[in-house]
Design a protein around this motif. Structure first.
Motif, PDB file in Angstrom:
ATOM      1  N   PHE A   1       0.826  -1.235   0.067  1.00  0.00           N
ATOM      2  CA  PHE A   1       0.043  -0.037   0.174  1.00  0.00           C
ATOM      3  C   PHE A   1       0.967   1.257  -0.033  1.00  0.00           C
ATOM      4  O   PHE A   1       0.470   2.390  -0.575  1.00  0.00           O
ATOM      5  CB  PHE A   1      -1.049   0.119   1.162  1.00  0.00           C
ATOM      6  N   ALA A   2       1.915   1.129   0.820  1.00  0.00           N
ATOM      7  CA  ALA A   2       2.829   2.448   0.850  1.00  0.00           C
ATOM      8  C   ALA A   2       3.336   2.772  -0.771  1.00  0.00           C
ATOM      9  O   ALA A   2       3.214   3.836  -1.031  1.00  0.00           O
ATOM     10  CB  ALA A   2       4.104   2.221   1.685  1.00  0.00           C
ATOM     11  N   ALA A   3       3.669   1.701  -1.384  1.00  0.00           N
ATOM     12  CA  ALA A   3       4.258   1.915  -2.855  1.00  0.00           C
ATOM     13  C   ALA A   3       3.003   2.328  -3.989  1.00  0.00           C
ATOM     14  O   ALA A   3       3.346   3.118  -4.715  1.00  0.00           O
ATOM     15  CB  ALA A   3       5.138   0.774  -3.154  1.00  0.00           C
TER      16      ALA A   3
ATOM     17  N   THR B   1       1.623  11.093  -2.833  1.00  0.00           N
ATOM     18  CA  THR B   1       2.460  11.993  -2.222  1.00  0.00           C
ATOM     19  C   THR B   1       3.409  12.788  -3.140  1.00  0.00           C
ATOM     20  O   THR B   1       3.941  13.861  -2.737  1.00  0.00           O
ATOM     21  CB  THR B   1       3.363  11.173  -1.231  1.00  0.00           C
ATOM     22  N   ASN B   2       3.927  12.050  -4.229  1.00  0.00           N
ATOM     23  CA  ASN B   2       4.969  12.842  -5.086  1.00  0.00           C
ATOM     24  C   ASN B   2       4.344  14.036  -5.667  1.00  0.00           C
ATOM     25  O   ASN B   2       4.890  14.916  -5.862  1.00  0.00           O
ATOM     26  CB  ASN B   2       5.346  11.850  -5.989  1.00  0.00           C
ATOM     27  N   ALA B   3       2.755  13.678  -5.947  1.00  0.00           N
ATOM     28  CA  ALA B   3       2.331  14.909  -6.811  1.00  0.00           C
ATOM     29  C   ALA B   3       1.790  16.126  -5.942  1.00  0.00           C
ATOM     30  O   ALA B   3       2.194  17.130  -6.346  1.00  0.00           O
ATOM     31  CB  ALA B   3       0.746  14.297  -7.344  1.00  0.00           C
ATOM     32  N   LEU B   4       1.663  15.831  -4.735  1.00  0.00           N
ATOM     33  CA  LEU B   4       1.499  16.841  -3.433  1.00  0.00           C
ATOM     34  C   LEU B   4       2.810  17.356  -3.384  1.00  0.00           C
ATOM     35  O   LEU B   4       2.799  18.725  -3.409  1.00  0.00           O
ATOM     36  CB  LEU B   4       1.213  16.343  -2.353  1.00  0.00           C
ATOM     37  N   GLY B   5       3.846  16.554  -3.340  1.00  0.00           N
ATOM     38  CA  GLY B   5       5.147  17.295  -3.443  1.00  0.00           C
ATOM     39  C   GLY B   5       5.593  18.401  -4.428  1.00  0.00           C
ATOM     40  O   GLY B   5       5.882  19.200  -4.246  1.00  0.00           O
ATOM     41  N   PHE B   6       5.310  18.098  -5.562  1.00  0.00           N
ATOM     42  CA  PHE B   6       5.725  18.758  -6.744  1.00  0.00           C
ATOM     43  C   PHE B   6       4.474  19.911  -6.729  1.00  0.00           C
ATOM     44  O   PHE B   6       4.860  20.837  -7.361  1.00  0.00           O
ATOM     45  CB  PHE B   6       5.186  17.938  -7.960  1.00  0.00           C
TER      46      PHE B   6
ATOM     47  N   ASP C   1      10.464  15.048   6.336  1.00  0.00           N
ATOM     48  CA  ASP C   1       9.491  14.203   5.551  1.00  0.00           C
ATOM     49  C   ASP C   1       8.401  14.179   6.449  1.00  0.00           C
ATOM     50  O   ASP C   1       8.371  14.234   7.615  1.00  0.00           O
ATOM     51  CB  ASP C   1      10.078  12.867   5.334  1.00  0.00           C
ATOM     52  N   LEU C   2       7.262  14.316   5.818  1.00  0.00           N
ATOM     53  CA  LEU C   2       5.884  14.329   6.452  1.00  0.00           C
ATOM     54  C   LEU C   2       5.460  12.830   6.843  1.00  0.00           C
ATOM     55  O   LEU C   2       5.107  12.880   7.877  1.00  0.00           O
ATOM     56  CB  LEU C   2       4.856  15.123   5.541  1.00  0.00           C
ATOM     57  N   PHE C   3       5.664  12.026   5.947  1.00  0.00           N
ATOM     58  CA  PHE C   3       5.219  10.630   6.526  1.00  0.00           C
ATOM     59  C   PHE C   3       6.458   9.715   6.425  1.00  0.00           C
ATOM     60  O   PHE C   3       6.119   8.317   6.309  1.00  0.00           O
ATOM     61  CB  PHE C   3       4.163  10.155   5.443  1.00  0.00           C
ATOM     62  N   GLY C   4       7.452  10.116   6.684  1.00  0.00           N
ATOM     63  CA  GLY C   4       8.549   9.229   6.945  1.00  0.00           C
ATOM     64  C   GLY C   4       9.603   9.229   5.371  1.00  0.00           C
ATOM     65  O   GLY C   4       9.076   9.653   4.465  1.00  0.00           O
ATOM     66  N   PRO C   5      10.583   8.390   5.547  1.00  0.00           N
ATOM     67  CA  PRO C   5      11.527   8.139   4.357  1.00  0.00           C
ATOM     68  C   PRO C   5      10.916   7.565   3.267  1.00  0.00           C
ATOM     69  O   PRO C   5      11.353   7.409   2.205  1.00  0.00           O
ATOM     70  CB  PRO C   5      12.826   7.578   4.912  1.00  0.00           C
ATOM     71  N   ARG C   6       9.781   6.807   3.332  1.00  0.00           N
ATOM     72  CA  ARG C   6       9.342   6.180   2.248  1.00  0.00           C
ATOM     73  C   ARG C   6       8.402   7.016   1.299  1.00  0.00           C
ATOM     74  O   ARG C   6       8.134   6.867   0.046  1.00  0.00           O
ATOM     75  CB  ARG C   6       8.351   5.019   2.688  1.00  0.00           C
ATOM     76  N   PHE C   7       8.116   8.256   1.516  1.00  0.00           N
ATOM     77  CA  PHE C   7       7.555   9.218   0.948  1.00  0.00           C
ATOM     78  C   PHE C   7       8.451  10.449   0.903  1.00  0.00           C
ATOM     79  O   PHE C   7       8.080  11.445   1.455  1.00  0.00           O
ATOM     80  CB  PHE C   7       6.334   9.700   1.475  1.00  0.00           C
ATOM     81  N   PRO C   8       9.705  10.694   0.040  1.00  0.00           N
ATOM     82  CA  PRO C   8      10.550  11.552   0.324  1.00  0.00           C
ATOM     83  C   PRO C   8      10.015  12.907  -0.340  1.00  0.00           C
ATOM     84  O   PRO C   8      10.848  13.889  -0.040  1.00  0.00           O
ATOM     85  CB  PRO C   8      11.797  10.834  -0.537  1.00  0.00           C
ATOM     86  N   GLN C   9       9.259  12.983  -1.306  1.00  0.00           N
ATOM     87  CA  GLN C   9       8.947  13.996  -2.050  1.00  0.00           C
ATOM     88  C   GLN C   9       7.987  14.934  -1.303  1.00  0.00           C
ATOM     89  O   GLN C   9       7.775  16.095  -1.521  1.00  0.00           O
ATOM     90  CB  GLN C   9       8.189  13.582  -3.328  1.00  0.00           C
ATOM     91  N   LEU C  10       7.371  14.326  -0.056  1.00  0.00           N
ATOM     92  CA  LEU C  10       6.381  15.095   0.453  1.00  0.00           C
ATOM     93  C   LEU C  10       6.821  15.505   1.872  1.00  0.00           C
ATOM     94  O   LEU C  10       7.122  14.568   2.763  1.00  0.00           O
ATOM     95  CB  LEU C  10       5.070  14.266   0.621  1.00  0.00           C
ATOM     96  N   ASP C  11       6.842  16.642   2.218  1.00  0.00           N
ATOM     97  CA  ASP C  11       7.772  17.001   3.503  1.00  0.00           C
ATOM     98  C   ASP C  11       6.645  18.200   4.130  1.00  0.00           C
ATOM     99  O   ASP C  11       5.502  18.451   3.664  1.00  0.00           O
ATOM    100  CB  ASP C  11       9.149  17.569   3.142  1.00  0.00           C
ATOM    101  N   TRP C  12       7.256  18.824   5.129  1.00  0.00           N
ATOM    102  CA  TRP C  12       6.436  19.836   6.115  1.00  0.00           C
ATOM    103  C   TRP C  12       6.219  21.039   5.194  1.00  0.00           C
ATOM    104  O   TRP C  12       5.213  21.843   5.714  1.00  0.00           O
ATOM    105  CB  TRP C  12       6.982  19.899   7.299  1.00  0.00           C
TER     106      TRP C  12
END
Length: 444
Positions: A116-118, A124-129, A254-265
């Motif tokens: 599910f994380a993947a 999360t990448n889209a939100l980071g961009f 990172d907002l949700f940890g290292p598995r989602f590196p594109q999304l941060d605070w």
């Protein structure tokens, strides 16, 4: 034998007046209007929300046509179209479906992933961009509401990044102090660069478009010179035009940890910025004055509003939001050192985001997420052999259709607005007058 007197007003006996059916029509003087449901549907179809959705749909349709035309399998099958037309249609379907399916998997949900994380990582990448796009778009949208066409978000981002690197990269502080200090330095740098435009506009009357275009070049070459000069911003031990890496204590966690590196605070800060911009524009007295200046600066001046001061405030806000966008890059996405291309085209994409969002805070927020999703999904489309430029074409078409509502209404057979009907009536009347004058001239 007594005779009953008929009720007053010749109303038939037997039913009280309140139970009689209403009488309407052109002869009674009480002509009944259209049903409320039809009025609601008509106003809904004329609304900006439906126009925006249809613009996106039409842009995706045109994008699908371009995907089909550039697909090699479609081109090969079209050679023998008249012999086996089904092969061409199957190839078209597979190319368009495969392209947009890859876009969905790369931007929203990858159902082919193992866990599910993947699967949700694309979202999360889209939100980071989207975070820097939203921040810069808010700056452009706020200026639009004041009647200023701010196309200097690029320069304001570059100066914001320069301020952060110049004043905070070489100091050693704990994270709770270093991170906000770096963020404030970037916002202040962008605000000062935008405020310079506001001051020149207010004091000299210079046009903000010319000012922002010129200052974009000034900011670019100033930053380029600084990252090429040892002792200023150039990284120690290299002769390449790149800055030192962002200190770890100044990076957004990172907002949700290292598995989602594109999304941060940084995305959370952008949400807070959206709320602040919405409140300032829509609820505060300053926002009331800003909107009054944007509607009619002459009437605002007559009402006692300092138009020059509002211009300065607007550009300070706009530049600060562009500086926030730069900090989402420097403290989030690009932490290994940045070059003079740190803006990554976000400053100009922000204009598109603001236009799509109708210069409203939450509309700009939604438009930024859409464009962030398109950017995230473009990498998956490119892996399918689809040119990444197709996504840029889709973005451009969305703005084109948003800017041409009559075209959308003609394509989808939507009802015309009252303004369009009035314009059509005026054009018809002018044509009839011209024809009458011509007939009179021929008769004489």
């Amino acid at each position: 034998m007594s005779h009953s007197t008929p009720p007053a007003g010749n109303v038939p006996a037997g039913l009280p007046p309140e139970q009689l059916p209403p009488v309407s029509g052109p002869l009674t003087g009480h002509e009944q209007g259209p049903p409320r449901t039809s009025i609601f549907v008509k106003e809904l179809l004329r609304g900006s929300a439906v126009t925006t959705i249809l613009a996106i749909v039409l842009a995706l349709i045109v994008g699908g046509i371009l995907i089909a035309f550039t697909d090699e399998d479609v081109q090969a099958a079209s050679v023998y179209f008249f012999a086996r037309p089904g092969d061409t249609f199957v190839a078209i379907w597979q190319s368009v479906y495969g392209g947009y399916e890859a876009l969905f998997r790369g931007a929203v949900f990858n159902y082919k992933a193992a866990d599910f994380a993947a699967q949700i990582r694309p979202l999360t990448n889209a939100l980071g961009f989207a975070a820097p796009l939203i921040a810069a778009g808010l700056g452009v949208a706020l200026a639009f509401r004041v009647g200023l066409f701010n196309i200097g978000a690029r320069g304001q981002m570059l100066i914001g990044a320069m301020f952060a690197a110049l004043f905070t990269f070489h100091i050693d502080l704990p994270m709770w102090l270093h991170l906000p200090l770096t963020l404030i330095a970037g916002i202040v740098g962008g605000a000062l660069w935008g405020g310079l435009v506001g001051v020149l506009k207010a004091r000299t009357g210079a046009h903000e478009v010319i000012l922002t275009i010129m200052l974009n070049y000034v900011a670019y070459y100033l930053l380029l010179w600084m990252i090429r000069t040892p002792g200023l911003l150039q990284r120690e031990g290299t002769n390449q035009p790149i800055t030192a890496a962002t200190p770890e204590t100044a990076q957004f966690p990172d907002l949700f940890g290292p598995r989602f590196p594109q999304l941060d605070w940084g995305f959370v800060i952008v949400i807070v910025a959206t709320i602040v911009v919405w409140w300032v524009i829509e609820r505060s007295s300053l926002g009331l004055r800003m909107r009054a200046v944007g509607e009619n600066p002459h009437a605002a001046r007559a009402a006692g509003i300092s138009v020059q001061r509002i211009y300065i405030y607007a550009m300070l806000f706009a530049g600060g939001l562009a500086g926030l966008a730069a900090m989402n890059q420097v403290q989030g996405s690009v932490t290994t050192g940045f070059t003079a291309a740190i803006d990554a085209g976000i400053g100009f994409d922000a204009i598109t985001v603001a236009l799509l969002g109708r210069s409203r805070a939450w509309g700009t927020f939604a438009a930024g997420i859409l464009f962030g999703a398109l950017k995230a999904g473009s990498f998956s489309m490119q892996a399918q052999g689809i040119p990444v430029d197709i996504v840029l074409v889709v973005q451009s078409l969305i703005v084109l259709f948003i800017a041409a509502p009559p075209l959308l209404r003609a394509v989808f057979f939507l009802p015309k607005t009252d303004q369009e009907k009035a314009a059509q009536a005026r054009a018809k009347a002018a044509k009839q007058r011209a024809k009458a004058v011509e007939d009179k001239a021929v008769a004489s």
